[in-house]
Design a protein around this motif. Structure first.
Motif, PDB file in Angstrom:
ATOM      1  N   GLU A  15       1.139  -1.245  -0.160  1.00 59.65           N
ATOM      2  CA  GLU A  15       0.686   0.245  -0.168  1.00 59.65           C
ATOM      3  C   GLU A  15       0.518   1.353   0.224  1.00 59.65           C
ATOM      4  OE1 GLU A  15      -1.056   0.657   4.946  1.00 59.65           O
ATOM      5  OE2 GLU A  15      -1.800  -1.431   4.029  1.00 59.65           O
ATOM      6  N   TYR A  16       2.456   1.333   0.348  1.00 57.87           N
ATOM      7  CA  TYR A  16       2.504   2.369   0.806  1.00 57.87           C
ATOM      8  C   TYR A  16       3.893   2.179  -0.383  1.00 57.87           C
ATOM      9  CZ  TYR A  16       5.620   5.876   2.015  1.00 57.87           C
ATOM     10  OH  TYR A  16       7.011   7.183   2.313  1.00 57.87           O
ATOM     11  N   CYS A  17       4.875   1.184  -0.606  1.00 63.66           N
ATOM     12  CA  CYS A  17       5.583   0.953  -1.810  1.00 63.66           C
ATOM     13  C   CYS A  17       5.127   1.347  -3.098  1.00 63.66           C
ATOM     14  CB  CYS A  17       6.684  -0.040  -1.442  1.00 63.66           C
ATOM     15  SG  CYS A  17       7.182  -0.440   0.584  1.00 63.66           S
ATOM     16  N   THR A  18       4.276   0.636  -3.130  1.00 68.02           N
ATOM     17  CA  THR A  18       3.992   0.101  -4.819  1.00 68.02           C
ATOM     18  C   THR A  18       3.488   2.120  -5.540  1.00 68.02           C
ATOM     19  OG1 THR A  18       3.293  -1.882  -3.962  1.00 68.02           O
ATOM     20  CG2 THR A  18       2.502  -1.092  -6.891  1.00 68.02           C
ATOM     21  N   PRO A  19       2.614   2.739  -5.346  1.00 68.21           N
ATOM     22  CA  PRO A  19       2.431   3.761  -5.950  1.00 68.21           C
ATOM     23  C   PRO A  19       3.375   4.308  -5.912  1.00 68.21           C
ATOM     24  CG  PRO A  19       0.812   3.384  -3.795  1.00 68.21           C
ATOM     25  CD  PRO A  19       1.805   2.123  -3.710  1.00 68.21           C
ATOM     26  N   ARG A  20       4.492   4.690  -5.419  1.00 69.93           N
ATOM     27  CA  ARG A  20       5.154   5.686  -5.112  1.00 69.93           C
ATOM     28  C   ARG A  20       6.060   4.686  -6.645  1.00 69.93           C
ATOM     29  NH1 ARG A  20       3.148   6.010  -0.427  1.00 69.93           N
ATOM     30  NH2 ARG A  20       4.001   7.648   0.270  1.00 69.93           N
ATOM     31  N   VAL A  21       6.462   3.527  -6.270  1.00 70.85           N
ATOM     32  CA  VAL A  21       7.516   2.832  -7.735  1.00 70.85           C
ATOM     33  C   VAL A  21       6.844   3.112  -8.685  1.00 70.85           C
ATOM     34  CG1 VAL A  21       7.962   0.875  -8.830  1.00 70.85           C
ATOM     35  CG2 VAL A  21       8.246   0.957  -6.061  1.00 70.85           C
ATOM     36  N   ILE A  22       5.108   2.827  -9.084  1.00 69.92           N
ATOM     37  CA  ILE A  22       4.741   3.265 -10.071  1.00 69.92           C
ATOM     38  C   ILE A  22       5.055   4.334 -10.137  1.00 69.92           C
ATOM     39  CG2 ILE A  22       2.476   3.434 -11.503  1.00 69.92           C
ATOM     40  CD1 ILE A  22       1.339   1.307  -9.263  1.00 69.92           C
ATOM     41  N   GLU A  23       4.826   5.925  -9.864  1.00 66.42           N
ATOM     42  CA  GLU A  23       5.248   7.534  -9.864  1.00 66.42           C
ATOM     43  C   GLU A  23       6.365   7.081  -9.899  1.00 66.42           C
ATOM     44  OE1 GLU A  23       3.009  10.070 -10.221  1.00 66.42           O
ATOM     45  OE2 GLU A  23       1.306   7.983  -9.588  1.00 66.42           O
ATOM     46  N   LEU A  49       8.321   5.279 -11.979  1.00 66.20           N
ATOM     47  CA  LEU A  49       8.262   4.626 -13.572  1.00 66.20           C
ATOM     48  C   LEU A  49       7.819   5.402 -14.714  1.00 66.20           C
ATOM     49  CD1 LEU A  49       8.986   2.222 -15.437  1.00 66.20           C
ATOM     50  CD2 LEU A  49       6.312   1.371 -14.661  1.00 66.20           C
ATOM     51  N   LYS A  50       6.879   6.126 -13.820  1.00 69.07           N
ATOM     52  CA  LYS A  50       5.921   7.049 -14.525  1.00 69.07           C
ATOM     53  C   LYS A  50       7.087   8.053 -15.378  1.00 69.07           C
ATOM     54  CE  LYS A  50       1.768   5.957 -14.225  1.00 69.07           C
ATOM     55  NZ  LYS A  50       0.277   6.939 -14.064  1.00 69.07           N
ATOM     56  N   LYS A  51       8.018   8.825 -13.870  1.00 67.81           N
ATOM     57  CA  LYS A  51       8.551  10.043 -14.002  1.00 67.81           C
ATOM     58  C   LYS A  51       9.476   9.716 -14.538  1.00 67.81           C
ATOM     59  CE  LYS A  51      11.043  13.438 -11.524  1.00 67.81           C
ATOM     60  NZ  LYS A  51      11.456  14.026  -9.489  1.00 67.81           N
ATOM     61  N   TYR A  52      10.753   8.757 -14.521  1.00 66.30           N
ATOM     62  CA  TYR A  52      11.654   8.024 -14.878  1.00 66.30           C
ATOM     63  C   TYR A  52      11.799   7.367 -16.162  1.00 66.30           C
ATOM     64  CZ  TYR A  52      13.874   9.881 -11.213  1.00 66.30           C
ATOM     65  OH  TYR A  52      14.071  12.036 -10.314  1.00 66.30           O
ATOM     66  N   SER A  53      12.459   6.080 -16.132  1.00 70.16           N
ATOM     67  CA  SER A  53      11.978   4.703 -16.929  1.00 70.16           C
ATOM     68  C   SER A  53      12.273   3.449 -16.201  1.00 70.16           C
ATOM     69  CB  SER A  53      13.152   5.461 -18.331  1.00 70.16           C
ATOM     70  OG  SER A  53      14.207   4.915 -17.631  1.00 70.16           O
ATOM     71  N   PRO A  54      12.250   2.541 -16.942  1.00 69.66           N
ATOM     72  CA  PRO A  54      12.925   1.424 -16.392  1.00 69.66           C
ATOM     73  C   PRO A  54      14.156   1.499 -16.127  1.00 69.66           C
ATOM     74  CG  PRO A  54      11.089   0.860 -18.107  1.00 69.66           C
ATOM     75  CD  PRO A  54      11.461   2.088 -18.342  1.00 69.66           C
ATOM     76  N   SER A  55      15.003   1.682 -16.813  1.00 68.47           N
ATOM     77  CA  SER A  55      16.526   1.618 -16.850  1.00 68.47           C
ATOM     78  C   SER A  55      16.634   3.412 -17.381  1.00 68.47           C
ATOM     79  CB  SER A  55      17.055   1.161 -17.628  1.00 68.47           C
ATOM     80  OG  SER A  55      18.304   0.901 -18.030  1.00 68.47           O
ATOM     81  N   THR A  56      18.220   3.525 -16.931  1.00 64.37           N
ATOM     82  CA  THR A  56      18.421   5.227 -16.761  1.00 64.37           C
ATOM     83  C   THR A  56      20.005   4.180 -18.112  1.00 64.37           C
ATOM     84  OG1 THR A  56      20.421   3.658 -16.189  1.00 64.37           O
ATOM     85  CG2 THR A  56      19.138   4.459 -14.214  1.00 64.37           C
ATOM     86  N   CYS A  57      19.549   3.455 -18.688  1.00 61.26           N
ATOM     87  CA  CYS A  57      20.249   3.052 -20.037  1.00 61.26           C
ATOM     88  C   CYS A  57      21.636   4.164 -19.809  1.00 61.26           C
ATOM     89  CB  CYS A  57      19.728   3.503 -21.153  1.00 61.26           C
ATOM     90  SG  CYS A  57      18.045   3.004 -21.075  1.00 61.26           S
ATOM     91  N   PRO A  70      15.377   3.051 -11.532  1.00 63.94           N
ATOM     92  CA  PRO A  70      15.307   3.785 -11.181  1.00 63.94           C
ATOM     93  C   PRO A  70      13.818   3.387 -10.066  1.00 63.94           C
ATOM     94  CG  PRO A  70      15.526   5.194 -12.689  1.00 63.94           C
ATOM     95  CD  PRO A  70      15.341   3.708 -13.081  1.00 63.94           C
ATOM     96  N   PRO A  71      12.836   2.262 -10.758  1.00 60.68           N
ATOM     97  CA  PRO A  71      11.817   1.762  -9.897  1.00 60.68           C
ATOM     98  C   PRO A  71      12.139   1.173  -8.621  1.00 60.68           C
ATOM     99  CG  PRO A  71      11.405   1.825 -11.858  1.00 60.68           C
ATOM    100  CD  PRO A  71      12.468   2.028 -12.125  1.00 60.68           C
TER     101      PRO A  71
END
Length: 489
Positions: A118-126, A128-136, A345-346
């Motif tokens: 309930e605390y971690c998952t919403p922040r991880v999703i945000e 993912l939207k702000k950054y990306s799955p990878s910094t590359c 980042p996520p």
């Protein structure tokens, strides 16, 4: 040290002997058929030589359905295991569309963060939207975000060290750091049951390696005294530096490191201490700070602290914590920092969020409840298994509890029967363990309810009777019922 019953050792050797004999017999005829079919490699040497992959072909493939089982859900207390079948006697396995809902006793999900939170998952999703799955990118190029800096500050504060450095993979943390810190003219003294990442890191360093008996401080002192007296090989010059490498909780044994005694010996002989807390950080200690907190050891006495985020934090990667000078040096010299892509980042946000939950910074007491639950679950499950007559390794408070199987025929029998009754367990055999010491490794989670554990104990007890792995007499039922009133602090 595990004392194997004589009859058990004899039957285990006999079983492996039969497998080896039949395997050699089949290999002999295989060579004849291959010769008749005139398999032409056009001058190339075979990639897989007969003796090198003999164990895989003639032993592992027989029971490979017990390993690498694919899952189709988050590795929570219960998860979906994909069913597989084979039409060629286990040489190949094909996935089906069917899944079985099983109680998960194999994942390292110690605090239950691997599932949606309930605390971690919403922040991880945000994130993912702000950054990306990878910094590359690597950390020294464009791979350092504000999250990476925040994560390193959080980790250093959590383990009570001046600074920390994070990596994208836990295994690489050990295997890449040791060659940077140690080299020719240095001495690494390693516990005999240290993880493969430590073993490979030590070998790659070029340093001289000596091993002491597992978790025996007296033998460590003996090895240190002998090596300091002899000095470097051939020249007998003094060692440039000496490092003792141990684990907080040994992943295949479930045992706690005898850290206070080892630190006292290292101080006496002026040797550095390297502590791998992959399985202990977040899982043990009143506030989840690992074996140092559990055993009352000052983290200032540990020169290098290593840990991973794949167990208690429901993420990936690893860290090194130590002095500011050490971390600064690693940033300029460690190939895992210079050349590897930085942690996702996520994944970094998942670690930060789970740390805040553990510390109560999310505004709730869920972190303290999880820590209390993992300790209660672990001690309850271990105690009940021992009462049933199983040979269970490890110490109290450890969420890792190996059940000894020994005989190779009992590895697939135990694993398959548990799965048939919707209990997913991990079995471990050679080369991950010595040849005679095959085992089932149970990992307990704070996400498990008492009903889950009671159900698992009932199934495992029945399977233990069927397979014949209760090597000790079970306690009388009346005594077990009386013990059920005991409460864990």
């Amino acid at each position: 040290m595990i004392a194997i019953p004589y009859l058990t050792a004899l039957t285990t050797y006999f079983s492996y002997g039969l497998l080896f004999a039949f395997g050699q017999f089949r290999d002999f005829f295989r060579k004849i058929f291959d010769w008749c079919s005139s398999n032409n490699l056009q001058g190339y040497a075979p990639i897989c030589l007969g003796l090198e992959d003999f164990y895989i072909r003639r032993l592992y493939l027989r029971i490979q359905d017990c390993f690498g089982r694919p899952i189709a859900s988050a590795p929570d207390a219960w998860f979906d295991v994909v069913e597989r079948h084979s039409n060629d006697n286990n040489k190949t396995l094909k996935r089906t569309s069917k899944v079985s809902r099983c109680l998960n006793l194999g994942s390292y999900n110690y605090l239950g963060f691997a599932a949606a939170d309930e605390y971690c998952t919403p922040r991880v999703i945000e994130t993912l939207k702000k950054y990306s799955p990878s910094t590359c990118s690597t950390r020294v190029d464009g791979g350092t975000t504000a999250l990476h800096n925040e994560l390193e500050e959080c980790v250093a504060s959590f383990v009570k060290k001046p600074a920390a450095l994070v990596f994208g993979m836990g295994y690489v943390t050990n295997s890449a750091i040791l060659p940077v810190l140690m080299g020719k003219g240095s001495l690494i003294i390693s516990d005999s049951l240290n993880h493969n990442s430590i073993v490979n890191g030590a070998r790659g360093s070029g340093a001289t390696i000596r091993v002491f008996q597992h978790n025996v401080p007296a033998h460590l002192e003996e090895v240190l005294r002998e090596q300091i007296a002899d000095g470097q090989p051939r020249t007998h010059r003094p060692w440039k530096k000496i490092m003792v490498v141990v684990e907080g909780i040994y992943s295949m044994e479930g045992e706690l490191c005898k850290l206070p005694e080892i630190i006292a010996i290292c101080k006496k002989f002026k040797a550095y201490t390297y502590l791998d807390e992959a399985h202990s950080i977040g899982a043990v200690g009143k506030s989840g700070r690992g074996v140092c907190e559990l055993l009352g050891v000052d983290t200032a006495d540990i020169d290098i602290m290593m840990g991973t985020f794949t167990k208690s934090f429901g993420s990936c990667g690893g860290y090194i914590a130590g002095s500011k000078e050490l971390i600064k040096y690693l940033k300029y010299t460690c190939p895992a920092h210079l050349y590897a892509t930085s942690i996702s980042p996520p994944a970094a946000q998942q670690i930060i969020s789970s740390l805040k939950v553990i510390l109560g910074e999310d505004g709730s007491s869920r972190g303290a409840q999880k820590l209390a639950q993992i300790r209660e679950n672990s001690n309850f499950f271990r105690s009940e298994l021992q009462k049933m007559g199983f040979e269970v390794l490890g110490d109290n408070d450890s969420p890792v509890m190996p059940i000894m199987l020994y005989n190779p025929a009992k590895i697939p029998a135990f694993s398959r029967e548990c799965l048939r009754q919707n209990i997913a367990v991990v079995t471990v055999a050679f080369p991950a363990t010595p040849l005679l010491l095959a085992r089932a490794r149970i990992c307990i989670s704070a996400a498990h309810s008492r009903e889950d554990l009671t159900h698992a104990l009932k199934v495992i007890s029945n399977v233990g009777d069927l397979v014949g792995i209760k090597y000790f007499p079970a306690e009388p039922l009346k005594q077990q019922q009386g013990d059920k009133t005991v409460k864990f602090d």
